[in-house]
Design a protein around this motif. Structure first.
Motif, mmCIF file in Angstrom:
data_model
loop_
_atom_site.group_PDB
_atom_site.id
_atom_site.type_symbol
_atom_site.label_atom_id
_atom_site.label_comp_id
_atom_site.label_asym_id
_atom_site.label_seq_id
_atom_site.Cartn_x
_atom_site.Cartn_y
_atom_site.Cartn_z
ATOM 1 N N GLY A 66 0.790 -1.222 0.000
ATOM 2 C CA GLY A 66 0.000 0.000 0.000
ATOM 3 C C GLY A 66 0.818 1.266 0.000
ATOM 4 N N SER A 67 2.026 1.212 0.563
ATOM 5 C CA SER A 67 2.860 2.409 0.655
ATOM 6 C C SER A 67 3.856 2.532 -0.495
ATOM 7 N N TRP A 102 -1.640 4.672 -7.808
ATOM 8 C CA TRP A 102 -1.662 3.510 -6.911
ATOM 9 C C TRP A 102 -2.438 3.833 -5.641
ATOM 10 N N ALA A 103 -1.792 4.499 -4.688
ATOM 11 C CA ALA A 103 -2.447 4.828 -3.427
ATOM 12 C C ALA A 103 -3.214 6.143 -3.555
ATOM 13 N N GLN A 163 -7.054 5.386 -9.788
ATOM 14 C CA GLN A 163 -6.114 4.267 -9.870
ATOM 15 C C GLN A 163 -5.973 3.839 -11.333
ATOM 16 N N TYR A 167 -8.318 5.162 7.453
ATOM 17 C CA TYR A 167 -7.460 6.008 6.630
ATOM 18 C C TYR A 167 -7.853 7.488 6.678
ATOM 19 N N MET A 217 -2.599 7.862 3.583
ATOM 20 C CA MET A 217 -2.515 6.431 3.305
ATOM 21 C C MET A 217 -3.726 5.968 2.502
ATOM 22 N N SER A 218 -3.565 4.815 1.829
ATOM 23 C CA SER A 218 -4.677 4.261 1.075
ATOM 24 C C SER A 218 -4.537 2.748 1.003
ATOM 25 N N ASN A 219 -5.453 2.122 0.276
ATOM 26 C CA ASN A 219 -5.491 0.669 0.154
ATOM 27 C C ASN A 219 -5.873 0.340 -1.291
ATOM 28 N N PRO A 220 -4.875 0.252 -2.181
ATOM 29 C CA PRO A 220 -5.167 0.109 -3.608
ATOM 30 C C PRO A 220 -5.929 -1.175 -3.941
ATOM 31 N N TYR A 229 -3.832 -4.261 -4.798
ATOM 32 C CA TYR A 229 -3.158 -4.957 -3.703
ATOM 33 C C TYR A 229 -4.035 -6.096 -3.184
ATOM 34 N N GLN A 235 3.387 4.599 10.953
ATOM 35 C CA GLN A 235 2.231 5.201 10.332
ATOM 36 C C GLN A 235 1.733 6.371 11.198
#
Length: 267
Positions: free
Chosen positions: A102-103, A109-110, A116, A168, A173-176, A179, A215
């Motif tokens: 995620g990073s 991406w994120a 995306q 988040y 931060m994110s969660n693609p 992933y 984080q």
């Protein structure tokens, strides 16, 4: 009766770890070296594998080789497979750990779902899933020859569950999507492969929960509140399950996914 110490010993065995220079990879390399395994450490050309190798050989009496490889490039993957097979040495343990996470600093991406990119989606699947397929396929003959080998695929809780977006809020931060999709695919590939290259090779997966990597405080607080064990993971929390799946402690275990998530998935 075999002792626990005998079951855990990896002396005389050889392991390959991708993404070895990262936090989890370093821990896995140290764990297997402590148990006596010789190592092939694989990571990007700009990674500091030399320092990792030096630190390990000072601690443990094992043989270590470094191999620099961009797993996104098919030619690099084939070179790695050719190197391993041309040596005519056994391979007892394969840990597929390298991944975009995620990073990872990728364009498209994120970011919000609408932003995306398809190109980055493809890149993530290439590293997180296709490279694993090709390494397992290319190295399977070496592993079958041992009659007692183990593949460990590093997945994620996000291969099993959707993200909790409240975590988040207020962070960058994110969660693609790619992933979670790639890690879910990795879990199913692990199950499929476990029935395909048995009985000579066992195939299992590990799904870590969130690992503390400095984080934002708000994320750590929200994650901790949501987790029964009330903390994020650290690398050492994965150490025991790696030792278990790599060794004869798990000689009758295949096709499984072990979540090391502090109870995240219990709710």
């Amino acid at each position: 009766m075999t002792t626990i110490k005998e079951l855990m010993s990896l002396k005389g065995r050889r392991a390959l770890i991708t993404g070895a220079a990262g936090g989890l990879g370093h821990m896995m390399a140290d764990t297997l070296a402590e148990l006596g395994a010789d190592l092939v450490l694989v990571d990007m050309p700009d990674s500091n594998l030399a320092a990792l190798k030096d630190s390990l050989v000072r601690k443990w009496p094992v043989k270590i080789q470094n191999w620099y490889c961009d797993l996104e490039r098919r030619g690099h993957r084939r070179d790695l497979v050719h190197f391993m097979r041309s040596e005519s040495k056994d391979l007892h343990i394969l840990i597929n750990n390298a991944a975009f996470v995620g990073s990872s600093g990728l364009e498209g991406w994120a970011v919000p779902f609408e932003d995306q990119s398809v190109d980055t989606w493809r890149r993530a699947l290439e590293i997180n899933l296709t490279a694993v397929f090709e390494l397992c396929q290319g190295l399977a003959p070496l592993m079958r020859a041992t009659g007692n080998a183990s593949i460990i695929n590093i997945a994620s809780i996000y291969g099993q569950y959707g993200p909790d977006w409240d975590l988040y809020k207020g962070t960058s931060m994110s969660n693609p999507a790619a992933y979670g999709a790639s890690k879910g695919g990795l879990l199913q590939f692990s199950r499929w492969l476990a029935t395909t290259i048995a009985p000579q090779v066992r195939v299992n997966a590990i799904s870590p929960g969130g690992i503390f990597r400095n984080q934002p405080d708000s994320f750590v607080s929200s994650y901790t509140t949501r987790t029964p064990l009330k903390r994020m993971a650290v690398e050492n929390d994965i150490k025991g399950v790696v030792a278990y799946l790599a060794s004869d402690m798990s000689a009758y275990v295949t096709g499984q996914n072990i979540s090391v998530d502090g109870g995240w998935g219990v709710w």
